[in-house]
Motif scaffolding. Structure first.
Motif, PDB file in Angstrom:
ATOM      1  N   GLY A  29       0.689  -1.245   0.000  1.00  0.00           N
ATOM      2  CA  GLY A  29       0.021  -0.016  -0.007  1.00  0.00           C
ATOM      3  C   GLY A  29       0.835   1.419  -0.211  1.00  0.00           C
ATOM      4  N   LYS A  33      -0.627   2.833  -2.987  1.00  0.00           N
ATOM      5  CA  LYS A  33      -1.846   3.603  -2.719  1.00  0.00           C
ATOM      6  C   LYS A  33      -1.767   5.102  -2.921  1.00  0.00           C
ATOM      7  CE  LYS A  33      -4.987   0.297  -2.371  1.00  0.00           C
ATOM      8  NZ  LYS A  33      -6.138   0.282  -3.489  1.00  0.00           N
ATOM      9  N   ALA A 105      -6.437 -10.934  -0.216  1.00  0.00           N
ATOM     10  CA  ALA A 105      -5.094 -10.244   0.162  1.00  0.00           C
ATOM     11  C   ALA A 105      -4.005 -10.806  -0.227  1.00  0.00           C
ATOM     12  CB  ALA A 105      -5.403 -10.230   1.799  1.00  0.00           C
ATOM     13  N   SER A 222      -8.708   3.931   0.629  1.00  0.00           N
ATOM     14  CA  SER A 222      -7.569   3.535   0.091  1.00  0.00           C
ATOM     15  C   SER A 222      -6.616   3.424   0.905  1.00  0.00           C
ATOM     16  CB  SER A 222      -7.219   4.236  -1.396  1.00  0.00           C
ATOM     17  OG  SER A 222      -7.965   4.396  -2.375  1.00  0.00           O
ATOM     18  N   TRP A 225      -6.026   0.263   3.499  1.00  0.00           N
ATOM     19  CA  TRP A 225      -5.277  -0.730   2.988  1.00  0.00           C
ATOM     20  C   TRP A 225      -3.831  -0.835   3.470  1.00  0.00           C
ATOM     21  CZ3 TRP A 225      -5.352  -5.696   1.376  1.00  0.00           C
ATOM     22  CH2 TRP A 225      -4.399  -6.075   0.887  1.00  0.00           C
ATOM     23  N   SER A 228      -3.550  -1.490   7.260  1.00  0.00           N
ATOM     24  CA  SER A 228      -4.455  -2.525   7.631  1.00  0.00           C
ATOM     25  C   SER A 228      -3.292  -3.697   8.102  1.00  0.00           C
ATOM     26  CB  SER A 228      -5.358  -3.063   6.731  1.00  0.00           C
ATOM     27  OG  SER A 228      -4.924  -3.499   5.379  1.00  0.00           O
ATOM     28  N   THR A 379      -7.713  -5.364  -3.487  1.00  0.00           N
ATOM     29  CA  THR A 379      -7.765  -4.698  -2.104  1.00  0.00           C
ATOM     30  C   THR A 379      -8.909  -4.058  -1.778  1.00  0.00           C
ATOM     31  OG1 THR A 379      -6.729  -2.740  -3.168  1.00  0.00           O
ATOM     32  CG2 THR A 379      -5.117  -4.186  -2.279  1.00  0.00           C
ATOM     33  N   ASN A 380      -9.585  -3.364  -2.613  1.00  0.00           N
ATOM     34  CA  ASN A 380     -10.945  -2.868  -2.380  1.00  0.00           C
ATOM     35  C   ASN A 380     -11.917  -3.776  -1.740  1.00  0.00           C
ATOM     36  OD1 ASN A 380     -10.478  -0.028  -3.083  1.00  0.00           O
ATOM     37  ND2 ASN A 380     -11.488  -0.478  -5.220  1.00  0.00           N
ATOM     38  N   VAL A 383     -10.333  -4.515   1.881  1.00  0.00           N
ATOM     39  CA  VAL A 383     -10.663  -3.243   3.069  1.00  0.00           C
ATOM     40  C   VAL A 383     -11.954  -3.414   3.438  1.00  0.00           C
ATOM     41  CG1 VAL A 383     -10.617  -1.058   3.226  1.00  0.00           C
ATOM     42  CG2 VAL A 383      -8.718  -2.117   2.308  1.00  0.00           C
TER      43      VAL A 383
END
Length: 479
Positions: A29, A33, A105, A222, A225, A228, A379-380, A383
């Motif tokens: 990320g 991101k 993931a 965004s 992610w 996390s 990733t969307n 998350v």
């Protein structure tokens, strides 16, 4: 000794545990991101604000997980918390989700490996490509060098973790140390030696918009992610040495370290690059562009920097992949030991004392998902699933304080009850924003979670039969 009697080894030290937290959080990320955050908010100041806000939200969640992890230091993490607070059904849905979207993931990290390798050398075009039109949406399946590379890397780290949790922990510590040093090095190079670096790059571009509340919510979505990861350590709590002491230290300390590193490197990106280069970096909107991190490194190392930058990013990515494979496989293992998942997932290897079946099938599912979807789509979905379950998990702090008032709590959330309530409220906002900004992935995630409901009666009957025969372990008795 039967496989039902085997217990995991508590081989993960505080160093290993902290490395898991930091190593999983710092993954893809932070290198990818920033582009989607910049696209959502439109100005450098709001980019930094989004990263600060996401970091603070992450800290609220980390504090909640620190109390729950010290209270219930058993394999399974959120599965255990939901089960003790609300009962079997939400816990079962989380176990299904941990397998289905845990694979997303793993797949996202595999896709990121291919992105970073292609920064060094362009990979051949796809060998097979198909687009399927389902319920009004297009879904892309592809197989080529990128997808093959992702599958190979996933298989490699699955094999490492099947060999034992001590080996997985040592690999994680090594990779985490390397990525922390690398991030500091990239940030220092961009801030001190960038040829295009300028304070003027931090100013808002002429005519820039700010994206409004919806845009900031999408940016926060965004960035989350990238933050996390603290939630994965409690999944492996059954293998942490002195978990009541080490879990809170690792979760809170690791999250604070990551927050500082992220602010440092995002400032470096925005200082080194004109804002348009940040917004046009690799993302769903610009899938063939170099990553924002690669562009930043090139400003002080030139065109020959690509191999060095890609090596840094690869180390970071595979470190997160290793941590996720190690941790996420423990959730279906814990559910299976309770009779709420397929029996084979609950078996430990008599040699390595790890759930080999769970590890292998989670990795196989991740490899299959790596054959479709872009990094941002994967990733969307991940998350969205995190946010949906973090709402009841955060509130479980209050529920369990009422249900288990006399249970020992080596760590208590500061600012209770406001911290759990604030975290849950932000997660509700994140879910609403996600439904508006990424409706297809968000709705698909909700559908995937709910698909577990028809299976629950099957497993609940099996669990009842095992209770009668005395074969099912309970969270309180599990190591």
């Amino acid at each position: 000794m039967s496989t039902q009697d085997l217990q995991p080894r508590r081989d993960l030290t505080l160093t290993h545990a902290t490395s898991l937290v930091v190593g999983i959080i710092i993954g893809t990320g932070i290198f990818l991101k920033s582009a989607t955050v910049a696209q959502a908010v439109g100005t450098p100041a709001l980019v930094l604000a989004a990263w600060v806000a996401a970091g603070l939200v992450a800290m609220l969640g980390a504090l909640c997980f620190a109390e729950l992890g010290a209270l219930l230091p058993h394999a399974g993490g959120e599965y255990i918390y939901l089960s003790r607070a609300y009962g079997e059904i939400p816990a079962f849905l989380f176990a299904c989700n941990a397998f289905v979207l845990g694979g997303a993931a793993v797949a996202a990290y595999g896709a990121a490996v291919a992105i970073f390798v292609s920064d060094i050398h362009p990979l051949p075009s796809e060998w097979v490509a198909r687009t399927f039109h389902v319920f009004g949406s297009d879904y892309h399946f592809a197989f080529g060098a990128r997808q093959l590379l992702a599958v190979i890397v996933i298989a490699l780290f699955a094999a490492i973790n099947c060999a034992g949790v001590m080996l997985g922990g040592r690999v994680q510590t090594l990779l985490t140390a390397a990525k922390v040093v690398a991030i500091i090095g990239v940030a220092a190079g961009a801030l001190l030696f960038s040829r295009t670096g300028s304070v003027a790059n931090l100013a808002a571009p002429e005519g820039a918009g700010n994206g409004g509340v919806v845009g900031f919510g999408a940016a926060l979505f965004s960035a989350l992610w990238a933050y996390s990861g603290w939630q994965f350590l409690p999944m492996a709590a059954g293998e942490v040495h002195e978990p009541q002491r080490n879990l809170p230290r690792a979760i809170v300390g690791g999250s604070l370290l990551v927050l500082g590193l992220y602010l440092l490197i995002n400032t470096a990106y925005l200082y080194a690059l004109p804002f348009w280069e940040v917004t046009s970096a690799n993302s769903t909107a610009y899938p063939e562009s170099p990553s924002v991190a690669t562009r930043a490194v090139q400003t002080f190392l030139g065109g020959r920097a690509a191999p060095i930058a890609a090596l840094i990013f690869l180390i970071s990515t595979i470190g997160s992949m290793n941590g996720v494979i190690l941790s996420a496989a423990r959730v279906p293992y814990a559910a299976a030991r309770d009779g709420l998942f397929f029996e084979r997932f609950g078996r430990l290897s008599p040699v390595s004392r790890v759930p080999v079946t769970s590890l292998l099938l989670l990795s196989l599912w991740g490899a299959l998902l790596a054959l479709s979807g872009t990094f941002d789509q994967l990733t969307n979905m991940a998350v969205m699933s995190y946010a949906l379950f973090w709402i009841p998990v955060a509130l479980a702090v209050a529920v369990l304080r009422r249900k288990l008032p006399d249970a020992p709590r080596p760590y208590r959330v500061p600012g209770y009850p406001w911290v759990p309530l604030a975290f849950a409220a932000v997660m509700v906002w994140i879910v609403v924003s996600a439904l508006r900004s990424a409706p297809r992935e968000s709705l698909a995630t909700i559908v995937l979670i709910l698909l577990g409901l028809p299976l629950y009666p099957l497993f609940s009957r099996r669990r009842a039969q095992q209770r009668v025969s005395g074969l099912t372990s309970t969270p309180a008795s599990r190591a």
